[in-house]
Scaffold this motif. Structure first.
Motif, PDB file in Angstrom:
ATOM      1  N   ASP A  64       0.830  -1.208   0.000  1.00 22.16           N
ATOM      2  CA  ASP A  64       0.000   0.000   0.000  1.00 22.16           C
ATOM      3  C   ASP A  64       0.868   1.262   0.000  1.00 22.16           C
ATOM      4  O   ASP A  64       0.568   2.217  -0.712  1.00 22.16           O
ATOM      5  N   LYS A  71      -3.517   3.108   3.833  1.00 21.08           N
ATOM      6  CA  LYS A  71      -4.579   2.321   4.459  1.00 21.08           C
ATOM      7  C   LYS A  71      -4.046   1.727   5.753  1.00 21.08           C
ATOM      8  O   LYS A  71      -3.136   0.893   5.733  1.00 21.08           O
ATOM      9  N   LYS A  73      -4.586  -0.666   8.804  1.00 20.40           N
ATOM     10  CA  LYS A  73      -5.388  -1.843   9.115  1.00 20.40           C
ATOM     11  C   LYS A  73      -5.210  -2.233  10.578  1.00 20.40           C
ATOM     12  O   LYS A  73      -4.222  -1.882  11.219  1.00 20.40           O
ATOM     13  N   GLU A  78      -7.223  -8.679   9.136  1.00 20.02           N
ATOM     14  CA  GLU A  78      -7.148  -7.923   7.875  1.00 20.02           C
ATOM     15  C   GLU A  78      -8.384  -7.045   7.746  1.00 20.02           C
ATOM     16  O   GLU A  78      -9.266  -7.289   6.934  1.00 20.02           O
ATOM     17  N   GLU A  79      -8.446  -6.005   8.576  1.00 18.24           N
ATOM     18  CA  GLU A  79      -9.597  -5.105   8.604  1.00 18.24           C
ATOM     19  C   GLU A  79      -9.107  -3.659   8.472  1.00 18.24           C
ATOM     20  O   GLU A  79      -8.283  -3.203   9.265  1.00 18.24           O
ATOM     21  N   LEU A  80      -9.617  -2.967   7.476  1.00 14.73           N
ATOM     22  CA  LEU A  80      -9.280  -1.559   7.278  1.00 14.73           C
ATOM     23  C   LEU A  80      -9.935  -0.721   8.370  1.00 14.73           C
ATOM     24  O   LEU A  80     -11.131  -0.828   8.599  1.00 14.73           O
ATOM     25  N   SER A  83      -8.303   5.177   6.208  1.00 12.31           N
ATOM     26  CA  SER A  83      -7.705   5.340   4.896  1.00 12.31           C
ATOM     27  C   SER A  83      -7.516   6.830   4.643  1.00 12.31           C
ATOM     28  O   SER A  83      -8.425   7.626   4.896  1.00 12.31           O
TER      29      SER A  83
END
Length: 98
Positions: A64, A71, A73, A78-80, A83
């Motif tokens: 990224d 972003k 996380k 694996e959770e945003l 951003s």
């Protein structure tokens, strides 16, 4: 070889020890790391660890950062969680490298 639980890497810093505003040196260091992408800053599974002045921790992937996608996380899944369109927005929002 032992498998490590990712939560073992979650920073253990008392919330009251974090400042309300980061120093210009730490902000400059964050800018350097996310612009120049030194591999040593992304060794942990390809992620760089960030902390916020709101006492949160997150991670940004090398992929990224290379793509100028800021972003952040969750540390464990694996959770945003945030951003940002630009590096300056990320820093202005209170995020810096840990």
């Amino acid at each position: 070889m032992n498998e490590l639980n990712q939560s073992e890497f979650t920073p253990k810093v008392p919330k009251d020890s974090l400042p309300n505003q980061w120093s210009s040196t730490l902000q400059d260091q964050t800018r350097y790391v996310l612009e120049h992408l030194p591999i040593s800053s992304f060794l942990r599974d390809g992620y760089c660890i960030l902390k916020s002045r709101n006492h949160e921790f997150g991670r940004i992937s090398l992929d990224d950062a290379i793509s100028y996608q800021y972003k952040i996380k969750n540390m464990d899944v694996e959770e945003l969680i945030y951003s940002f369109d630009t590096l300056n927005e990320l820093i202005d929002a209170g995020w810096v490298v840990d």
